[in-house]
Scaffold this motif. Structure first.
Motif, PDB file in Angstrom:
ATOM      1  N   SER A  37     -20.820  40.628 -16.653  1.00 51.57           N
ATOM      2  CA  SER A  37     -21.579  40.348 -18.231  1.00 51.57           C
ATOM      3  C   SER A  37     -21.784  38.936 -18.192  1.00 51.57           C
ATOM      4  N   THR A  38     -21.901  37.949 -17.175  1.00 50.42           N
ATOM      5  CA  THR A  38     -22.351  36.670 -17.278  1.00 50.42           C
ATOM      6  C   THR A  38     -23.694  36.453 -17.590  1.00 50.42           C
ATOM      7  N   THR A  39     -24.279  35.584 -17.807  1.00 50.03           N
ATOM      8  CA  THR A  39     -25.587  35.221 -18.198  1.00 50.03           C
ATOM      9  C   THR A  39     -26.802  35.849 -17.114  1.00 50.03           C
ATOM     10  N   THR A  40     -26.389  35.612 -16.009  1.00 49.59           N
ATOM     11  CA  THR A  40     -27.092  36.231 -14.763  1.00 49.59           C
ATOM     12  C   THR A  40     -27.018  37.553 -14.689  1.00 49.59           C
ATOM     13  N   GLY A  41     -25.979  38.227 -14.941  1.00 48.09           N
ATOM     14  CA  GLY A  41     -25.484  39.712 -14.950  1.00 48.09           C
ATOM     15  C   GLY A  41     -26.438  40.347 -15.898  1.00 48.09           C
ATOM     16  N   ARG A  42     -26.403  39.779 -17.176  1.00 54.50           N
ATOM     17  CA  ARG A  42     -27.245  40.159 -18.149  1.00 54.50           C
ATOM     18  C   ARG A  42     -28.715  40.274 -17.954  1.00 54.50           C
ATOM     19  N   ILE A  43     -29.237  39.231 -17.238  1.00 54.37           N
ATOM     20  CA  ILE A  43     -30.592  38.951 -16.879  1.00 54.37           C
ATOM     21  C   ILE A  43     -31.051  40.206 -15.821  1.00 54.37           C
ATOM     22  N   PHE A  90     -21.612  39.677  -9.257  1.00 53.07           N
ATOM     23  CA  PHE A  90     -20.330  39.963  -9.888  1.00 53.07           C
ATOM     24  C   PHE A  90     -19.135  38.889  -9.523  1.00 53.07           C
ATOM     25  N   GLN A  91     -19.081  38.127 -10.595  1.00 50.99           N
ATOM     26  CA  GLN A  91     -17.972  37.086 -10.402  1.00 50.99           C
ATOM     27  C   GLN A  91     -16.798  37.438 -11.340  1.00 50.99           C
ATOM     28  N   LYS A  92     -17.062  37.857 -12.697  1.00 53.20           N
ATOM     29  CA  LYS A  92     -15.761  38.198 -13.236  1.00 53.20           C
ATOM     30  C   LYS A  92     -15.690  39.621 -14.108  1.00 53.20           C
ATOM     31  N   PHE A  99     -13.885  36.421  -9.151  1.00 55.10           N
ATOM     32  CA  PHE A  99     -13.952  36.989  -7.909  1.00 55.10           C
ATOM     33  C   PHE A  99     -14.882  36.132  -7.121  1.00 55.10           C
ATOM     34  N   GLU A 100     -14.394  35.508  -5.991  1.00 52.52           N
ATOM     35  CA  GLU A 100     -15.432  34.798  -5.351  1.00 52.52           C
ATOM     36  C   GLU A 100     -16.663  35.998  -4.790  1.00 52.52           C
TER      37      GLU A 100
END
Length: 243
Positions: A37-43, A90-92, A99-100
């Motif tokens: 759900s980060t900015t990149t994930g939403r894009i 997927f980072q969080k 996650f790395e």
């Protein structure tokens, strides 16, 4: 409207990756798309929603978004046979655990019973089969070419921003072998990592030495054969003269 700059656009080609996924696995009926759900994930999520009508009737999308990693791993572990996993970013996870890229990719690949594909090259080598990947190396190489043009006197304003992201078809031989995928089925120009060197590449010096030795020995045999033939001819002529 900005001045004194140019550059290379970074854009994930999700459609191209989906297309090669379906080409390599024509029986696919569903795709599990993993994102945070980060900015990149939403894009990325919005882009998949835009693409969904294009694949309607072919595949069904299952969006694994805003979930704990444990739940995602359970889902991909139970994925149907004719399905694939698309790892976007997927980072969080929902619980806030970080996650790395290498870690999240390896976890997905290890737990998934079906192939995992991606859209960024930093996931390659950690468990994805591959795809049309956004390549940081290709972006840097292209940006360097623009930099050289500026150093040679061109104005940055006169060089348009390259909007088409220089993505590349990249694949991991180890994952291809895991899922019985052939090199011949890949798009032309694809690059493969972790491919074991060919027998020739490993033994090139030995093979050339053997070839040189064979040629040398063949030359000696030919010279000896010619010499023997000449001696026989001379002996025959000598015997005839003697007679």
């Amino acid at each position: 409207g900005q001045k004194l700059f140019t550059g290379i656009n970074e854009d994930a080609d999700i459609a191209a990756t989906l297309d090669i996924m379906l080409a390599l696995h024509p029986k696919t009926t569903s795709v599990f798309a993993v994102m945070d759900s980060t900015t990149t994930g939403r894009i990325v999520y919005s882009k998949i929603l835009e693409l969904e009508p294009q694949y309607r009737g072919k595949i069904k999308f299952h969006i694994l978004k805003d979930m704990d990693m444990a739940d995602i791993l359970k889902t991909v572990a139970a994925a149907p046979e004719n399905s694939l996993v698309l790892l976007t970013v997927f980072q969080k996870d929902r619980a806030g655990a970080f996650f790395e890229y290498s870690e999240s990719t390896a976890l997905l690949s290890k737990n998934s019973r079906v192939p995992v594909y991606g859209i960024w090259d930093f996931n390659l080598g950690f468990g994805i089969v591959g795809g049309k990947l956004t390549s940081g190396y290709a972006q840097g190489s292209n940006a360097a070419q623009l930099g050289l043009r500026i150093l040679q006197g061109e104005s940055a304003d006169s060089i348009p921003v390259v909007k088409k992201s220089p993505n590349k078809y990249l694949f991991d031989f180890e994952q291809m072998s895991r899922f019985n995928l052939s090199k011949t089925s890949l798009p032309a120009g694809s690059e493969i990592i972790n491919e074991p060197p060919s027998f020739y590449a490993v033994n090139k010096t030995l093979l050339w030495n053997l070839l040189g030795g064979i040629l040398l020995l063949s030359s000696i045999v030919i010279v000896l054969a010619v010499n023997i033939q000449q001696r026989r001819k001379a002996q025959t002529e000598l015997q005839q003269a003697h007679d």
